[in-house]
Design a protein around this motif. Structure first.
Motif, PDB file in Angstrom:
ATOM      1  N   ILE A 142     122.099 -60.997  25.098  1.00  0.00           N
ATOM      2  CA  ILE A 142     121.451 -61.370  23.853  1.00  0.00           C
ATOM      3  C   ILE A 142     122.507 -61.742  22.826  1.00  0.00           C
ATOM      4  O   ILE A 142     123.522 -61.049  22.674  1.00  0.00           O
ATOM      5  N   GLN A 143     122.286 -62.862  22.169  1.00  0.00           N
ATOM      6  CA  GLN A 143     123.198 -63.335  21.125  1.00  0.00           C
ATOM      7  C   GLN A 143     124.643 -63.356  21.619  1.00  0.00           C
ATOM      8  O   GLN A 143     125.548 -62.847  20.973  1.00  0.00           O
ATOM      9  N   SER A 144     124.834 -63.951  22.793  1.00  0.00           N
ATOM     10  CA  SER A 144     126.172 -64.109  23.398  1.00  0.00           C
ATOM     11  C   SER A 144     126.839 -62.776  23.720  1.00  0.00           C
ATOM     12  O   SER A 144     128.052 -62.707  23.926  1.00  0.00           O
ATOM     13  N   GLN A 145     126.063 -61.712  23.778  1.00  0.00           N
ATOM     14  CA  GLN A 145     126.589 -60.402  24.130  1.00  0.00           C
ATOM     15  C   GLN A 145     126.070 -59.982  25.510  1.00  0.00           C
ATOM     16  O   GLN A 145     124.960 -60.339  25.897  1.00  0.00           O
ATOM     17  N   LYS A 146     126.881 -59.211  26.212  1.00  0.00           N
ATOM     18  CA  LYS A 146     126.474 -58.578  27.462  1.00  0.00           C
ATOM     19  C   LYS A 146     126.580 -57.078  27.259  1.00  0.00           C
ATOM     20  O   LYS A 146     127.661 -56.554  26.970  1.00  0.00           O
ATOM     21  N   ILE A 147     125.458 -56.398  27.398  1.00  0.00           N
ATOM     22  CA  ILE A 147     125.399 -54.967  27.111  1.00  0.00           C
ATOM     23  C   ILE A 147     124.892 -54.237  28.354  1.00  0.00           C
ATOM     24  O   ILE A 147     123.804 -54.530  28.856  1.00  0.00           O
ATOM     25  N   ASP A 148     125.674 -53.299  28.853  1.00  0.00           N
ATOM     26  CA  ASP A 148     125.281 -52.489  30.013  1.00  0.00           C
ATOM     27  C   ASP A 148     124.705 -51.158  29.541  1.00  0.00           C
ATOM     28  O   ASP A 148     125.292 -50.477  28.695  1.00  0.00           O
ATOM     29  N   LEU A 149     123.556 -50.779  30.102  1.00  0.00           N
ATOM     30  CA  LEU A 149     122.873 -49.554  29.722  1.00  0.00           C
ATOM     31  C   LEU A 149     122.527 -48.740  30.969  1.00  0.00           C
ATOM     32  O   LEU A 149     122.245 -49.289  32.015  1.00  0.00           O
ATOM     33  N   GLY A 150     122.528 -47.439  30.831  1.00  0.00           N
ATOM     34  CA  GLY A 150     122.198 -46.557  31.943  1.00  0.00           C
ATOM     35  C   GLY A 150     123.450 -45.974  32.573  1.00  0.00           C
ATOM     36  O   GLY A 150     124.552 -46.135  32.043  1.00  0.00           O
ATOM     37  N   PRO A 151     123.291 -45.288  33.706  1.00  0.00           N
ATOM     38  CA  PRO A 151     122.053 -45.149  34.505  1.00  0.00           C
ATOM     39  C   PRO A 151     121.089 -44.119  33.933  1.00  0.00           C
ATOM     40  O   PRO A 151     121.487 -43.199  33.227  1.00  0.00           O
ATOM     41  N   TRP A 152     119.799 -44.317  34.295  1.00  0.00           N
ATOM     42  CA  TRP A 152     118.762 -43.373  33.953  1.00  0.00           C
ATOM     43  C   TRP A 152     118.102 -42.855  35.227  1.00  0.00           C
ATOM     44  O   TRP A 152     117.961 -43.586  36.205  1.00  0.00           O
ATOM     45  N   ASN A 153     117.688 -41.603  35.189  1.00  0.00           N
ATOM     46  CA  ASN A 153     117.047 -40.963  36.333  1.00  0.00           C
ATOM     47  C   ASN A 153     115.530 -41.088  36.212  1.00  0.00           C
ATOM     48  O   ASN A 153     114.943 -40.676  35.204  1.00  0.00           O
ATOM     49  N   LEU A 154     114.889 -41.658  37.218  1.00  0.00           N
ATOM     50  CA  LEU A 154     113.454 -41.909  37.165  1.00  0.00           C
ATOM     51  C   LEU A 154     112.627 -40.627  37.128  1.00  0.00           C
ATOM     52  O   LEU A 154     111.636 -40.538  36.404  1.00  0.00           O
ATOM     53  N   ALA A 155     113.014 -39.634  37.924  1.00  0.00           N
ATOM     54  CA  ALA A 155     112.256 -38.378  37.939  1.00  0.00           C
ATOM     55  C   ALA A 155     112.317 -37.699  36.569  1.00  0.00           C
ATOM     56  O   ALA A 155     111.310 -37.180  36.067  1.00  0.00           O
ATOM     57  N   LYS A 156     113.478 -37.712  35.964  1.00  0.00           N
ATOM     58  CA  LYS A 156     113.627 -37.105  34.640  1.00  0.00           C
ATOM     59  C   LYS A 156     112.755 -37.822  33.624  1.00  0.00           C
ATOM     60  O   LYS A 156     112.079 -37.190  32.798  1.00  0.00           O
TER      61      LYS A 156
END
Length: 202
Positions: A142-156
């Motif tokens: 978004i807006q020429s940015q690359k942002i990595d998010l996570g990891p997230w646990n599905l069970a939690k």
């Protein structure tokens, strides 16, 4: 508005605000027969459309992908296996600006569930029973940015009541032969997400 906030908005992560699509009960004849919905399935088509406003900012996102995700449905549970899943690709706009997101899923998620019907009915999970090491990560462009998010646990997330469109709490379904179609809806404060998943029996 921050990218992480729009991620939550796009997935409509809500606590206690989930609206399930069309719940149907099994007929006596279906109860006696082999139930079509039960068994092992492989995801062949996934479409999610999320739109609305989050804190006054509009968004409109469409997601495809996730083919080869495995789903097992028994009389009392559902299980996901993401070890061979394809990436989810989301495109659209947020605050009238182009939005793109990738999401990768892995591992397994197991949840006890109430399964009603055979060729038509509903699946509703008991989210607090979720177990497994299933996870996902996201990459936002978004807006020429690359942002990595996570990891997230599905069970939690399930136990916390965080709704994820890939593993919704409730779904209506139609089942015929080797094809299972599942649909889910959720919404809050004028925003909505509709998910359609099509599986092939394996």
């Amino acid at each position: 508005m921050g990218a992480d906030m729009f991620v939550k908005g796009a997935r409509l992560v809500v606590v206690g605000a989930v609206a399930a699509a069309g719940i149907a009960a099994a007929s006596p004849a279906e109860a006696k027969a082999t139930r079509c919905v039960l068994g092992k399935w492989s995801l062949t088509s996934y479409t999610s459309v999320a739109r609305g406003k989050l804190q006054g900012e509009s968004f409109n996102h469409t997601t495809h992908g996730l083919e080869r995700t495995k789903l097992t449905i028994t009389k009392t549970s559902i299980s996901y296996n993401f070890d061979q899943s394809m990436r989810a690709d989301t495109r659209g706009t947020s605050s009238a600006k182009p939005w793109q997101e990738w999401a990768e899923y892995g591992g397994k998620l197991n949840v006890k569930a109430t399964v009603k019907g055979s060729t038509k009915g509903s699946v509703k999970v008991k989210r607090k029973t979720a177990t497994g090491g299933g996870w996902y990560v996201q990459t936002i462009f978004i807006q020429s940015q690359k942002i990595d998010l996570g990891p997230w646990n599905l069970a939690k997330e399930h136990k916390e009541g965080a709704w994820n469109e890939v593993t919704p709490f409730s779904s209506s379904f139609t089942c015929k032969g080797k094809t299972l179609r599942m649909e889910s809806k959720a919404g809050i404060n004028g925003s909505s997400t509709k998910v359609t998943r099509i599986f092939t029996r394996i």
